[in-house]
Design a protein around this motif. Structure first.
Motif, PDB file in Angstrom:
ATOM      1  N   SER A 203       0.394  -0.751  -0.321  1.00  0.00           N
ATOM      2  CA  SER A 203      -0.124  -0.299  -0.052  1.00  0.00           C
ATOM      3  C   SER A 203       0.604   1.115   0.562  1.00  0.00           C
ATOM      4  CB  SER A 203      -0.781   0.395   1.589  1.00  0.00           C
ATOM      5  OG  SER A 203      -1.814  -1.065   1.014  1.00  0.00           O
ATOM      6  N   ALA A 204       1.894   1.521   0.779  1.00  0.00           N
ATOM      7  CA  ALA A 204       2.589   2.443   1.037  1.00  0.00           C
ATOM      8  C   ALA A 204       3.551   2.760  -0.274  1.00  0.00           C
ATOM      9  CB  ALA A 204       3.931   1.834   2.006  1.00  0.00           C
ATOM     10  N   CYS A 205       3.910   1.340  -0.770  1.00  0.00           N
ATOM     11  CA  CYS A 205       4.952   1.659  -2.092  1.00  0.00           C
ATOM     12  C   CYS A 205       3.881   2.006  -3.446  1.00  0.00           C
ATOM     13  CB  CYS A 205       5.297   0.877  -2.931  1.00  0.00           C
ATOM     14  SG  CYS A 205       6.781   0.099  -1.377  1.00  0.00           S
TER      15      CYS A 205
ATOM     16  N   ALA B 142       1.766   3.944  -3.360  1.00  0.00           N
ATOM     17  CA  ALA B 142       0.753   5.763  -2.974  1.00  0.00           C
ATOM     18  C   ALA B 142       2.111   6.302  -3.068  1.00  0.00           C
ATOM     19  CB  ALA B 142       0.080   5.381  -1.884  1.00  0.00           C
TER      20      ALA B 142
ATOM     21  N   ASP C  92       3.996   6.301  -0.558  1.00  0.00           N
ATOM     22  CA  ASP C  92       3.942   7.296   0.782  1.00  0.00           C
ATOM     23  C   ASP C  92       4.903   7.187   1.476  1.00  0.00           C
ATOM     24  OD1 ASP C  92       3.350   8.051   2.957  1.00  0.00           O
ATOM     25  OD2 ASP C  92       0.469   7.092   2.960  1.00  0.00           O
ATOM     26  N   LYS C  93       6.089   7.251   2.222  1.00  0.00           N
ATOM     27  CA  LYS C  93       7.098   7.490   2.597  1.00  0.00           C
ATOM     28  C   LYS C  93       6.807   7.363   4.369  1.00  0.00           C
ATOM     29  CE  LYS C  93      10.998   8.638   1.896  1.00  0.00           C
ATOM     30  NZ  LYS C  93      12.865  10.147   1.370  1.00  0.00           N
ATOM     31  N   ASN C  94       5.259   8.134   4.599  1.00  0.00           N
ATOM     32  CA  ASN C  94       4.984   8.147   6.143  1.00  0.00           C
ATOM     33  C   ASN C  94       4.778   6.174   6.400  1.00  0.00           C
ATOM     34  OD1 ASN C  94       5.982  10.740   6.782  1.00  0.00           O
ATOM     35  ND2 ASN C  94       4.379  11.241   6.169  1.00  0.00           N
ATOM     36  N   ALA C  95       3.965   5.915   5.489  1.00  0.00           N
ATOM     37  CA  ALA C  95       2.861   4.747   5.725  1.00  0.00           C
ATOM     38  C   ALA C  95       4.294   4.034   5.587  1.00  0.00           C
ATOM     39  CB  ALA C  95       2.293   4.826   4.900  1.00  0.00           C
TER      40      ALA C  95
ATOM     41  N   LEU D 118       9.885   5.567  -4.781  1.00  0.00           N
ATOM     42  CA  LEU D 118       8.808   6.161  -4.634  1.00  0.00           C
ATOM     43  C   LEU D 118       8.656   8.080  -4.879  1.00  0.00           C
ATOM     44  CD1 LEU D 118       8.749   5.146  -0.663  1.00  0.00           C
ATOM     45  CD2 LEU D 118       7.347   3.863  -3.097  1.00  0.00           C
ATOM     46  N   ASP D 119       9.950   8.072  -5.456  1.00  0.00           N
ATOM     47  CA  ASP D 119       9.202   9.521  -5.734  1.00  0.00           C
ATOM     48  C   ASP D 119      10.095  10.262  -6.942  1.00  0.00           C
ATOM     49  OD1 ASP D 119      10.174  10.266  -3.037  1.00  0.00           O
ATOM     50  OD2 ASP D 119      12.278  11.486  -2.832  1.00  0.00           O
TER      51      ASP D 119
ATOM     52  N   LYS E 189       6.541   9.119  -9.388  1.00  0.00           N
ATOM     53  CA  LYS E 189       5.634   8.724  -9.883  1.00  0.00           C
ATOM     54  C   LYS E 189       5.518   9.790 -10.873  1.00  0.00           C
ATOM     55  CE  LYS E 189       5.674   5.563  -7.239  1.00  0.00           C
ATOM     56  NZ  LYS E 189       5.737   3.713  -7.572  1.00  0.00           N
TER      57      LYS E 189
END
Length: 164
Positions: free
Chosen positions: A37-39, A41, A43-46, A72-73, A75
Motif C-alpha cells: 500500500s505504501a509503495c 501510494a 507514501d514514505k510516512n506509511a 517512490l519519488d 511517480k
C-alpha cells in the motif's frame, strides 16, 4: 446405490494442501500488505511505520527511508516511473538458497562481521522481503529488506546498526 460427489472433496483437499504450503507467518503477510500500500501510494510516512523502532533513532529510520527514494519519488514521470511489481517473503532458512539474496546480506541480518564491519540488527531477523519494482520499459529493480518481529508482536523491517 447413490454416488457421492467426489469433486468437492478433491477441491477441499487441494485447497487445504495449498494453505499448508504457505509458510509466510500471518504477521509478515500484514507487513507485506502495508508495504504494498505504501509503495503504490508513494507514501514514505506509511513506509516509516513498517520499521522497527527498538534501539534506533528517527535519523536512522530516515536514512533507511532514503533508500526507497528512487522507487517512490518519481511517480509523476510515466517514462521512468517505477511501479510495484511484487513482494516475496523469504525465510532465513530459505535465504541461502535464494539467488536474489547475497551471502553478505544474510550475514549482516544475523548479526555478524562483513568487510571489517560489525553489523547488529535492532530486532532478530526471521527473513527478508524482496520488494520488486518495474519501469514501463521493462527494467526491474528492488529492495531486499531484513524483517523480524518487533516488541509489539508485529512484523517490521529491521535496521542494521553498523560499527567499526
Amino acid at each position: 446405490m447413490v454416488k457421492k460427489p467426489v469433486l468437492p472433496l478433491v477441491l477441499l483437499a487441494c485447497t487445504m494442501a495449498l494453505a499448508a504450503c504457505d509458510t509466510t507467518p500471518s504477521s509478515v503477510g500484514v507487513l507485506m500488505t502495508q508495504v504494498a500500500s505504501a509503495c503504490k501510494a508513494g507514501d514514505k510516512n506509511a513506509l516509516r511505520a513498517c520499521y522497527a523502532t527498538e534501539g534506533v533513532t528517527s535519523e536512522q529510520i530516515d536514512q533507511q527511508l532514503g533508500s526507497w527514494d528512487a522507487y517512490l519519488d518519481n511517480k509523476g514521470d510515466p517514462t521512468y516511473g517505477w511501479t510495484l511489481s511484487g513482494i516475496t517473503y523469504v525465510s532465513m532458512a530459505d535465504a541461502p538458497n535464494n539467488k536474489s539474496i547475497l551471502p553478505d546480506t544474510i550475514t549482516m541480518a544475523q548479526g555478524g562481521s562483513t568487510g571489517g564491519l560489525k553489523v547488529t540488527p535492532n530486532i532478530k531477523v526471521i527473513g527478508f522481503l524482496l520488494v520488486m519494482f518495474k519501469q514501463p520499459n521493462g527494467t526491474e529493480g528492488g529492495a531486499t529488506e531484513p524483517i523480524g518481529i518487533a516488541s509489539d508482536g508485529t512484523a517490521k523491517f529491521a535496521i542494521e546498526n553498523v560499527q567499526q
